[in-house]
Design a protein around this motif. Structure first.
Motif, PDB file in Angstrom:
ATOM      1  N   THR A   1       0.846  -1.199   0.000  1.00  0.00           N
ATOM      2  CA  THR A   1       0.000   0.000   0.000  1.00  0.00           C
ATOM      3  C   THR A   1       0.879   1.246   0.000  1.00  0.00           C
ATOM      4  O   THR A   1       2.001   1.246   0.503  1.00  0.00           O
ATOM      5  CB  THR A   1      -0.902   0.040   1.255  1.00  0.00           C
ATOM      6  OG1 THR A   1      -0.072   0.028   2.417  1.00  0.00           O
ATOM      7  CG2 THR A   1      -1.865  -1.140   1.277  1.00  0.00           C
ATOM      8  N   VAL A   2       0.300   2.293  -0.551  1.00  0.00           N
ATOM      9  CA  VAL A   2       0.930   3.610  -0.525  1.00  0.00           C
ATOM     10  C   VAL A   2       0.046   4.524   0.308  1.00  0.00           C
ATOM     11  O   VAL A   2      -1.173   4.583   0.080  1.00  0.00           O
ATOM     12  CB  VAL A   2       1.097   4.189  -1.949  1.00  0.00           C
ATOM     13  CG1 VAL A   2       1.627   5.616  -1.885  1.00  0.00           C
ATOM     14  CG2 VAL A   2       2.019   3.306  -2.782  1.00  0.00           C
ATOM     15  N   THR A   3       0.634   5.203   1.251  1.00  0.00           N
ATOM     16  CA  THR A   3      -0.121   6.128   2.095  1.00  0.00           C
ATOM     17  C   THR A   3       0.102   7.553   1.634  1.00  0.00           C
ATOM     18  O   THR A   3       1.242   8.004   1.475  1.00  0.00           O
ATOM     19  CB  THR A   3       0.310   5.999   3.569  1.00  0.00           C
ATOM     20  OG1 THR A   3       0.082   4.661   4.016  1.00  0.00           O
ATOM     21  CG2 THR A   3      -0.470   6.976   4.453  1.00  0.00           C
ATOM     22  N   ILE A   4      -1.011   8.255   1.396  1.00  0.00           N
ATOM     23  CA  ILE A   4      -0.972   9.659   0.990  1.00  0.00           C
ATOM     24  C   ILE A   4      -1.553  10.468   2.141  1.00  0.00           C
ATOM     25  O   ILE A   4      -2.681  10.210   2.581  1.00  0.00           O
ATOM     26  CB  ILE A   4      -1.783   9.897  -0.295  1.00  0.00           C
ATOM     27  CG1 ILE A   4      -1.242   8.991  -1.423  1.00  0.00           C
ATOM     28  CG2 ILE A   4      -1.725  11.364  -0.716  1.00  0.00           C
ATOM     29  CD1 ILE A   4      -2.090   9.001  -2.667  1.00  0.00           C
ATOM     30  N   GLN A   5      -0.816  11.448   2.615  1.00  0.00           N
ATOM     31  CA  GLN A   5      -1.268  12.159   3.804  1.00  0.00           C
ATOM     32  C   GLN A   5      -0.879  13.629   3.758  1.00  0.00           C
ATOM     33  O   GLN A   5       0.201  13.994   3.313  1.00  0.00           O
ATOM     34  CB  GLN A   5      -0.651  11.499   5.059  1.00  0.00           C
ATOM     35  CG  GLN A   5      -1.219  12.019   6.362  1.00  0.00           C
ATOM     36  CD  GLN A   5      -0.770  11.155   7.530  1.00  0.00           C
ATOM     37  OE1 GLN A   5      -0.133  10.115   7.345  1.00  0.00           O
ATOM     38  NE2 GLN A   5      -1.107  11.566   8.733  1.00  0.00           N
ATOM     39  N   SER A   6      -1.822  14.472   4.222  1.00  0.00           N
ATOM     40  CA  SER A   6      -1.562  15.896   4.403  1.00  0.00           C
ATOM     41  C   SER A   6      -2.240  16.324   5.705  1.00  0.00           C
ATOM     42  O   SER A   6      -2.772  15.475   6.440  1.00  0.00           O
ATOM     43  CB  SER A   6      -2.111  16.696   3.214  1.00  0.00           C
ATOM     44  OG  SER A   6      -3.523  16.693   3.232  1.00  0.00           O
ATOM     45  N   ASP A   7      -2.289  17.608   5.982  1.00  0.00           N
ATOM     46  CA  ASP A   7      -2.903  18.077   7.226  1.00  0.00           C
ATOM     47  C   ASP A   7      -4.383  17.750   7.288  1.00  0.00           C
ATOM     48  O   ASP A   7      -4.944  17.502   8.371  1.00  0.00           O
ATOM     49  CB  ASP A   7      -2.720  19.593   7.373  1.00  0.00           C
ATOM     50  CG  ASP A   7      -1.253  19.965   7.593  1.00  0.00           C
ATOM     51  OD1 ASP A   7      -0.488  19.072   7.996  1.00  0.00           O
ATOM     52  OD2 ASP A   7      -0.886  21.127   7.347  1.00  0.00           O
ATOM     53  N   SER A   8      -5.028  17.728   6.104  1.00  0.00           N
ATOM     54  CA  SER A   8      -6.474  17.530   6.104  1.00  0.00           C
ATOM     55  C   SER A   8      -6.925  16.278   5.362  1.00  0.00           C
ATOM     56  O   SER A   8      -8.130  16.081   5.169  1.00  0.00           O
ATOM     57  CB  SER A   8      -7.156  18.752   5.475  1.00  0.00           C
ATOM     58  OG  SER A   8      -6.699  18.929   4.141  1.00  0.00           O
ATOM     59  N   PHE A   9      -5.983  15.446   4.974  1.00  0.00           N
ATOM     60  CA  PHE A   9      -6.378  14.309   4.135  1.00  0.00           C
ATOM     61  C   PHE A   9      -5.451  13.130   4.387  1.00  0.00           C
ATOM     62  O   PHE A   9      -4.242  13.291   4.597  1.00  0.00           O
ATOM     63  CB  PHE A   9      -6.311  14.713   2.658  1.00  0.00           C
ATOM     64  CG  PHE A   9      -6.628  13.591   1.703  1.00  0.00           C
ATOM     65  CD1 PHE A   9      -7.955  13.271   1.402  1.00  0.00           C
ATOM     66  CD2 PHE A   9      -5.609  12.865   1.109  1.00  0.00           C
ATOM     67  CE1 PHE A   9      -8.241  12.233   0.526  1.00  0.00           C
ATOM     68  CE2 PHE A   9      -5.884  11.838   0.235  1.00  0.00           C
ATOM     69  CZ  PHE A   9      -7.219  11.519  -0.053  1.00  0.00           C
ATOM     70  N   SER A  10      -6.032  11.934   4.354  1.00  0.00           N
ATOM     71  CA  SER A  10      -5.226  10.730   4.498  1.00  0.00           C
ATOM     72  C   SER A  10      -5.881   9.610   3.720  1.00  0.00           C
ATOM     73  O   SER A  10      -7.110   9.457   3.758  1.00  0.00           O
ATOM     74  CB  SER A  10      -5.109  10.345   5.979  1.00  0.00           C
ATOM     75  OG  SER A  10      -4.353   9.154   6.102  1.00  0.00           O
ATOM     76  N   PRO A  14      -4.062   0.748  -2.452  1.00  0.00           N
ATOM     77  CA  PRO A  14      -3.465  -0.567  -2.708  1.00  0.00           C
ATOM     78  C   PRO A  14      -2.675  -0.558  -4.017  1.00  0.00           C
ATOM     79  O   PRO A  14      -3.082   0.055  -4.999  1.00  0.00           O
ATOM     80  CB  PRO A  14      -4.680  -1.492  -2.802  1.00  0.00           C
ATOM     81  CG  PRO A  14      -5.787  -0.599  -3.238  1.00  0.00           C
ATOM     82  CD  PRO A  14      -5.529   0.751  -2.609  1.00  0.00           C
ATOM     83  N   VAL A  15      -1.548  -1.237  -4.017  1.00  0.00           N
ATOM     84  CA  VAL A  15      -0.688  -1.308  -5.205  1.00  0.00           C
ATOM     85  C   VAL A  15      -0.330  -2.767  -5.462  1.00  0.00           C
ATOM     86  O   VAL A  15       0.025  -3.494  -4.534  1.00  0.00           O
ATOM     87  CB  VAL A  15       0.620  -0.498  -4.996  1.00  0.00           C
ATOM     88  CG1 VAL A  15       1.546  -0.680  -6.206  1.00  0.00           C
ATOM     89  CG2 VAL A  15       0.317   0.974  -4.787  1.00  0.00           C
ATOM     90  N   SER A  16      -0.467  -3.191  -6.709  1.00  0.00           N
ATOM     91  CA  SER A  16      -0.014  -4.538  -7.070  1.00  0.00           C
ATOM     92  C   SER A  16       1.112  -4.413  -8.092  1.00  0.00           C
ATOM     93  O   SER A  16       1.098  -3.526  -8.946  1.00  0.00           O
ATOM     94  CB  SER A  16      -1.171  -5.369  -7.645  1.00  0.00           C
ATOM     95  OG  SER A  16      -1.616  -4.814  -8.868  1.00  0.00           O
ATOM     96  N   LEU A  17       2.070  -5.295  -7.994  1.00  0.00           N
ATOM     97  CA  LEU A  17       3.259  -5.227  -8.831  1.00  0.00           C
ATOM     98  C   LEU A  17       3.532  -6.591  -9.436  1.00  0.00           C
ATOM     99  O   LEU A  17       3.513  -7.597  -8.737  1.00  0.00           O
ATOM    100  CB  LEU A  17       4.458  -4.799  -7.965  1.00  0.00           C
ATOM    101  CG  LEU A  17       5.733  -4.366  -8.682  1.00  0.00           C
ATOM    102  CD1 LEU A  17       5.512  -3.091  -9.466  1.00  0.00           C
ATOM    103  CD2 LEU A  17       6.854  -4.158  -7.661  1.00  0.00           C
ATOM    104  N   HIS A  18       3.733  -6.612 -10.742  1.00  0.00           N
ATOM    105  CA  HIS A  18       4.098  -7.857 -11.412  1.00  0.00           C
ATOM    106  C   HIS A  18       5.530  -7.723 -11.911  1.00  0.00           C
ATOM    107  O   HIS A  18       5.835  -6.869 -12.731  1.00  0.00           O
ATOM    108  CB  HIS A  18       3.160  -8.144 -12.591  1.00  0.00           C
ATOM    109  CG  HIS A  18       3.432  -9.470 -13.248  1.00  0.00           C
ATOM    110  ND1 HIS A  18       2.837 -10.641 -12.848  1.00  0.00           N
ATOM    111  CD2 HIS A  18       4.271  -9.804 -14.264  1.00  0.00           C
ATOM    112  CE1 HIS A  18       3.276 -11.642 -13.589  1.00  0.00           C
ATOM    113  NE2 HIS A  18       4.151 -11.156 -14.461  1.00  0.00           N
ATOM    114  N   VAL A  19       6.418  -8.566 -11.423  1.00  0.00           N
ATOM    115  CA  VAL A  19       7.827  -8.524 -11.816  1.00  0.00           C
ATOM    116  C   VAL A  19       8.061  -9.503 -12.963  1.00  0.00           C
ATOM    117  O   VAL A  19       7.851 -10.705 -12.808  1.00  0.00           O
ATOM    118  CB  VAL A  19       8.749  -8.878 -10.634  1.00  0.00           C
ATOM    119  CG1 VAL A  19      10.210  -8.837 -11.077  1.00  0.00           C
ATOM    120  CG2 VAL A  19       8.520  -7.919  -9.479  1.00  0.00           C
TER     121      VAL A  19
END
Length: 206
Positions: A1-10, A14-19
């Motif tokens: 997962t990637v977390t995106i966060q600011s003072d007013s937002f979070s 989900p991220v999937s990766l195929h190597v």
């Protein structure tokens, strides 16, 4: 997962990766010919040993970026001489240089040598592209090409001796291309010019 966060937002995304199961080949297939020289003033160099050390750093940089220099053997050309009516060749330094830069570094092209301005003989000097010059050019180029073949470098070798000719030089350029063909059959002839019928049959790489 990637977390995106600011003072007013979070948010958690989900991220999937195929190597993929592959690696980039060690072989560089794109043919290049980059002219490079060591500027002694800019680098603050005072002797040839220092020049060679800096040259090696340039070559490592070329290898890293998968491009080939115009003449990786700049500091180790084929050593040829003429005396007692014979041509003599010393390949020791040339071979050492090319084994490193062609065999180890994987450079895929090199300018074999510049054509001599004149050629020596017992009775004087012959100028391009007289019959005598063409004959003795073969006595130089053919043994060198035979050696290059034995070392497995024939496909990487080419001869480039005239840059972007104007129409006034076409005849002279054609004579040189023909002289190279006769002196060393199989040696690739490179010309920095757009395809022109004047040179059809004389140029292998445009």
């Amino acid at each position: 997962t990637v977390t995106i966060q600011s003072d007013s937002f979070s948010a958690r995304v989900p991220v999937s990766l195929h190597v993929r199961h592959f690696a980039i080949s060690d072989v560089t297939h794109t043919r290049t010919s980059y002219k490079v020289n060591v500027n002694t003033y800019w680098h603050g160099l005072t002797n040839r040993t220092q020049e060679k050390e800096v040259w090696e750093l340039y070559m490592q940089n070329f290898r890293k970026h998968r491009v080939s220099p115009f003449a990786p053997h700049t500091y180790a050309p084929v050593d040829w001489s003429f005396y007692s009516l014979q041509f003599y060749f010393n390949y020791a330094e040339f071979d050492k240089s090319m084994e490193r830069y062609i065999d180890e570094f994987g450079f895929n092209g090199f300018n074999l040598m510049d054509l001599p301005k004149t050629l020596p003989w017992y009775y004087g000097w012959y100028s391009p592209f007289s019959l005598e010059y063409r004959y003795y050019l073969g006595r130089i180029l053919q043994p060198i090409m035979d050696h290059v073949r034995e070392k497995g470098w024939e496909d990487q070798a080419y001869c480039f001796w005239f840059d972007e000719p104007q129409q006034s030089a076409y005849s002279y350029v054609s004579q040189g291309l023909n002289a190279i063909r006769d002196a060393a059959p199989g040696l690739n002839r490179l010309l920095t010019h757009y395809p022109d019928s004047t040179f059809y049959g004389d140029v292998d790489t445009w």
